[in-house]
Design an enzyme around this catalytic site. Sequence first.
Site, PDB file in Angstrom:
ATOM      1  N   SER A 131     -13.654  -0.814  -3.551  1.00  0.00           N
ATOM      2  CA  SER A 131     -13.266  -0.776  -5.312  1.00  0.00           C
ATOM      3  C   SER A 131     -12.915   0.605  -5.666  1.00  0.00           C
ATOM      4  CB  SER A 131     -14.869  -0.888  -5.873  1.00  0.00           C
ATOM      5  OG  SER A 131     -14.692  -0.699  -7.210  1.00  0.00           O
ATOM      6  N   SER A 132     -13.127   0.939  -6.722  1.00  0.00           N
ATOM      7  CA  SER A 132     -12.637   2.521  -6.879  1.00  0.00           C
ATOM      8  C   SER A 132     -13.614   3.048  -7.988  1.00  0.00           C
ATOM      9  CB  SER A 132     -11.291   2.207  -7.734  1.00  0.00           C
ATOM     10  OG  SER A 132     -11.289   3.684  -8.323  1.00  0.00           O
TER      11      SER A 132
HETATM   12  N1  LIG Z   1      -5.547   5.877  -2.927  1.00  0.00           N
HETATM   13  C1  LIG Z   1      -6.759   5.954  -3.906  1.00  0.00           C
HETATM   14  O1  LIG Z   1      -6.614   7.066  -4.448  1.00  0.00           O
HETATM   15  C2  LIG Z   1      -7.593   5.016  -4.031  1.00  0.00           C
HETATM   16  C3  LIG Z   1      -8.726   5.293  -4.930  1.00  0.00           C
HETATM   17  C4  LIG Z   1      -9.738   4.319  -5.082  1.00  0.00           C
HETATM   18  C5  LIG Z   1      -9.598   2.978  -4.694  1.00  0.00           C
HETATM   19  N2  LIG Z   1      -8.208   2.913  -3.895  1.00  0.00           N
HETATM   20  C6  LIG Z   1      -8.200   1.437  -3.434  1.00  0.00           C
HETATM   21  O2  LIG Z   1      -8.085   1.202  -1.965  1.00  0.00           O
HETATM   22  C7  LIG Z   1      -7.210   0.489  -1.696  1.00  0.00           C
HETATM   23  C8  LIG Z   1      -6.091   0.960  -0.845  1.00  0.00           C
HETATM   24  O3  LIG Z   1      -5.297   1.577  -1.702  1.00  0.00           O
HETATM   25  P1  LIG Z   1      -4.253   2.819  -0.794  1.00  0.00           P
HETATM   26  O4  LIG Z   1      -4.337   3.964  -1.531  1.00  0.00           O
HETATM   27  O5  LIG Z   1      -4.351   2.851   0.684  1.00  0.00           O
HETATM   28  O6  LIG Z   1      -2.556   2.220  -1.347  1.00  0.00           O
HETATM   29  P2  LIG Z   1      -1.846   0.953  -0.601  1.00  0.00           P
HETATM   30  O7  LIG Z   1      -1.619   1.651   0.666  1.00  0.00           O
HETATM   31  O8  LIG Z   1      -0.768   0.598  -1.664  1.00  0.00           O
HETATM   32  O9  LIG Z   1      -2.924  -0.065  -0.355  1.00  0.00           O
HETATM   33  C9  LIG Z   1      -2.826  -1.271  -1.105  1.00  0.00           C
HETATM   34  C10 LIG Z   1      -2.705  -2.412   0.161  1.00  0.00           C
HETATM   35  O10 LIG Z   1      -2.542  -3.693  -0.475  1.00  0.00           O
HETATM   36  C11 LIG Z   1      -1.567  -4.557   0.259  1.00  0.00           C
HETATM   37  N3  LIG Z   1      -0.984  -5.380  -0.984  1.00  0.00           N
HETATM   38  C12 LIG Z   1      -0.510  -5.434  -1.982  1.00  0.00           C
HETATM   39  N4  LIG Z   1      -0.269  -6.305  -2.890  1.00  0.00           N
HETATM   40  C13 LIG Z   1      -0.590  -7.529  -1.927  1.00  0.00           C
HETATM   41  C14 LIG Z   1      -0.278  -8.929  -1.953  1.00  0.00           C
HETATM   42  N5  LIG Z   1      -0.067  -9.427  -3.102  1.00  0.00           N
HETATM   43  N6  LIG Z   1      -0.898  -9.499  -0.980  1.00  0.00           N
HETATM   44  C15 LIG Z   1      -1.123  -8.826   0.243  1.00  0.00           C
HETATM   45  N7  LIG Z   1      -1.423  -7.730   0.384  1.00  0.00           N
HETATM   46  C16 LIG Z   1      -1.226  -6.661  -0.785  1.00  0.00           C
HETATM   47  C17 LIG Z   1      -0.531  -3.679   0.634  1.00  0.00           C
HETATM   48  O11 LIG Z   1       0.270  -3.966   1.502  1.00  0.00           O
HETATM   49  P3  LIG Z   1       1.758  -4.170   1.449  1.00  0.00           P
HETATM   50  O12 LIG Z   1       2.121  -2.767   1.241  1.00  0.00           O
HETATM   51  O13 LIG Z   1       2.185  -4.493   3.041  1.00  0.00           O
HETATM   52  O14 LIG Z   1       2.170  -4.979   0.517  1.00  0.00           O
HETATM   53  C18 LIG Z   1      -1.602  -2.348   1.140  1.00  0.00           C
HETATM   54  O15 LIG Z   1      -1.988  -2.535   2.182  1.00  0.00           O
HETATM   55  C19 LIG Z   1      -7.060  -0.269  -2.987  1.00  0.00           C
HETATM   56  O16 LIG Z   1      -7.810  -1.767  -3.111  1.00  0.00           O
HETATM   57  C20 LIG Z   1      -7.122   0.611  -4.162  1.00  0.00           C
HETATM   58  O17 LIG Z   1      -7.385   0.019  -5.220  1.00  0.00           O
HETATM   59  C21 LIG Z   1      -7.489   3.727  -3.696  1.00  0.00           C
END
Ligand SMILES: NC(=O)c1ccc[n+]([C@@H]2O[C@H](COP(=O)([O-])OP(=O)(O)OC[C@H]3O[C@@H](n4cnc5c(N)ncnc54)[C@H](OP(=O)(O)O)[C@@H]3O)[C@@H](O)[C@H]2O)c1
Length: 241
Positions: A135-136
């Site tokens: 989640s977030s």
């Molecule tokens: N970074 C933060 O500060 C933060 C904070 C709170 C929560 N989160 C949550 O943590 C999770 C990971 O975030 P992250 O920061 O690591 O960013 P990220 O690298 O952009 O991760 C998002 C992932 O979703 C995949 N994705 C996107 N669209 C897709 C689709 N249509 N089908 C299949 N895969 C798809 C991407 O794969 P591809 O790139 O290959 O498409 C990527 O592996 C997310 O749920 C985000 O909301 C992140």
Amino acid sequence: MTASSALVLGGAGGIGAAVSRRLARTHAVAIGYLNHPERAESLAVEILADGGVVALVKSDATTEEGVVAAFDAAEALGPLGVVVHCVGGWDFPRITEITQETIDASLALNLRSALLALREAARRVADGGRVVLLSSVAAALAPTRHSTYAAAKAGLEAAARVTAKEVAARGITVNVVRPGATDTAMLRETTSPRAIDAMAGSNAMRRLGTPDDVAGAVLMLCGEEAGWVTGAVVDATGGLR
Ligand SMILES: NC(=O)c1ccc[n+]([C@@H]2O[C@H](COP(=O)([O-])OP(=O)(O)OC[C@H]3O[C@@H](n4cnc5c(N)ncnc54)[C@H](OP(=O)(O)O)[C@@H]3O)[C@@H](O)[C@H]2O)c1
């Protein structure tokens, strides 16, 4: 050791890759990706070089076929013991700026993909298995300009808690990790340096989380010792209050 297989949807992204690397130490891992094949391929090379077993599956997690294909790839590696859903993303519209299209896109990415993953996990994870979704902290803090993202993540949390009850009789646990600001390319690409500094200073640890910090919380919930923890939402924020 590859006692069972694991599936990481969004498993080559910032947080997802940290989760996949750790799970690959004990499981054959299927990694779902879509838009960044280069990230998935270099992660697979790394896991193979470390003696792991890995399958990459390019599929759209916002669609039924895409989620089913990812689960098929994981089950082909062995009985499915662990599923982690890391798919997600955000934009920053004010409530006056959202449209039917932006609402639908955010709900599909953050919520529909999670519901489909929960459905497939409930159908296919072996008894005693582990399911974890990301989640977030936005779901709890409801920051400005996060209406659709916060709503979708709050929905994901509710769906995970419902599923936890429906699969509990089989010893399967379903939990949520709620990260705060985590240092990934997505964060750097979408957030100003000033806002990142402010977020880094707002938790008790006084720094941004790393993907490994968050992966640690995920792996904790995937462990054998976590069998009595289910339907929980675990903050991984460095003490943000
Ligand atoms: N970074 C933060 O500060 C933060 C904070 C709170 C929560 N989160 C949550 O943590 C999770 C990971 O975030 P992250 O920061 O690591 O960013 P990220 O690298 O952009 O991760 C998002 C992932 O979703 C995949 N994705 C996107 N669209 C897709 C689709 N249509 N089908 C299949 N895969 C798809 C991407 O794969 P591809 O790139 O290959 O498409 C990527 O592996 C997310 O749920 C985000 O909301 C992140």
